[in-house]
Design a protein around this motif. Sequence first.
Motif, PDB file in Angstrom:
ATOM      1  N   CYS A  40       7.048 -49.302 -14.947  1.00 30.54           N
ATOM      2  CA  CYS A  40       6.348 -49.998 -13.863  1.00 30.54           C
ATOM      3  C   CYS A  40       5.296 -49.100 -13.219  1.00 30.54           C
ATOM      4  O   CYS A  40       4.349 -49.576 -12.618  1.00 30.54           O
ATOM      5  N   CYS A  65       5.722 -50.083  -6.818  1.00 29.30           N
ATOM      6  CA  CYS A  65       5.705 -51.515  -6.503  1.00 29.30           C
ATOM      7  C   CYS A  65       6.492 -51.804  -5.219  1.00 29.30           C
ATOM      8  O   CYS A  65       7.190 -50.933  -4.684  1.00 29.30           O
ATOM      9  N   ILE A  67       9.161 -53.549  -4.720  1.00 30.55           N
ATOM     10  CA  ILE A  67      10.625 -53.458  -4.831  1.00 30.55           C
ATOM     11  C   ILE A  67      11.094 -52.012  -4.770  1.00 30.55           C
ATOM     12  O   ILE A  67      12.047 -51.686  -4.056  1.00 30.55           O
ATOM     13  N   SER A  68      10.420 -51.121  -5.493  1.00 29.82           N
ATOM     14  CA  SER A  68      10.843 -49.718  -5.482  1.00 29.82           C
ATOM     15  C   SER A  68      10.633 -49.107  -4.101  1.00 29.82           C
ATOM     16  O   SER A  68      11.473 -48.335  -3.612  1.00 29.82           O
ATOM     17  N   VAL A 120      17.559 -58.820  -7.987  1.00 30.50           N
ATOM     18  CA  VAL A 120      16.828 -58.257  -9.132  1.00 30.50           C
ATOM     19  C   VAL A 120      17.650 -58.281 -10.425  1.00 30.50           C
ATOM     20  O   VAL A 120      17.121 -58.016 -11.494  1.00 30.50           O
ATOM     21  N   PHE A 123      16.472 -59.511 -13.780  1.00 28.28           N
ATOM     22  CA  PHE A 123      15.189 -58.993 -14.266  1.00 28.28           C
ATOM     23  C   PHE A 123      15.317 -57.500 -14.562  1.00 28.28           C
ATOM     24  O   PHE A 123      15.127 -56.671 -13.675  1.00 28.28           O
ATOM     25  N   ARG A 126      12.935 -55.029 -13.130  1.00 20.87           N
ATOM     26  CA  ARG A 126      13.058 -54.882 -11.678  1.00 20.87           C
ATOM     27  C   ARG A 126      14.280 -54.060 -11.282  1.00 20.87           C
ATOM     28  O   ARG A 126      14.290 -53.398 -10.244  1.00 20.87           O
ATOM     29  N   CYS A 129      13.226 -50.581 -11.099  1.00 19.55           N
ATOM     30  CA  CYS A 129      12.446 -50.328  -9.883  1.00 19.55           C
ATOM     31  C   CYS A 129      13.382 -50.102  -8.695  1.00 19.55           C
ATOM     32  O   CYS A 129      13.210 -49.161  -7.918  1.00 19.55           O
ATOM     33  N   ALA A 130      14.373 -50.985  -8.571  1.00 18.17           N
ATOM     34  CA  ALA A 130      15.278 -50.929  -7.425  1.00 18.17           C
ATOM     35  C   ALA A 130      16.161 -49.692  -7.457  1.00 18.17           C
ATOM     36  O   ALA A 130      16.500 -49.113  -6.426  1.00 18.17           O
TER      37      ALA A 130
END
Length: 151
Positions: A40, A65, A67-68, A120, A123, A126, A129-130
């Motif tokens: 990402c 992003c 979310i992160s 998330v 996905f 995602r 990212c999280a």
Amino acid sequence: MMDELRELYQQVILDHQKAPRNFRKMENATAAVEGFNPLCGDHYTIYLLVEDNIVKDVSFEGTGCAISKASASMMTAALKGKTRAEAESLFEKFHDLVTGKLEVEQAAGELGKLAVFAGVRDFPVRVKCAILPWHSMHSALEGDKTVVSTE
Ligand code: ZN
């Protein structure tokens, strides 16, 4: 339940993305770990100040992003004042929540608002990212690495 969670998820992510908590470099950190999510492009440094087994301070800086960034922001808010063991336990619960091993209802009690990240789990991109800020924090706690990657 899922509709409410979805709405809350969007609110919380937006709020923390616009006004990230503890978004700063920490000069007196006892550990700092740089985390990358090449998929990402998320790239953050997580700073910890641990004294007497207590997370006295935690902060982050970097880019990525929504979310992160929201995940990192909420993580720092959740960890301040926790013992090392409590921080490890939160890491494990958050990990199980976003990977679908822990149900939202079970997680909500202990994770509080962090439970919105259950959104998330469907996905895989995602999820990375999280979880990136948490992996970085975990490595900083363990003191075994200075750079982590989700790949
Ligand atoms: Zn991302």
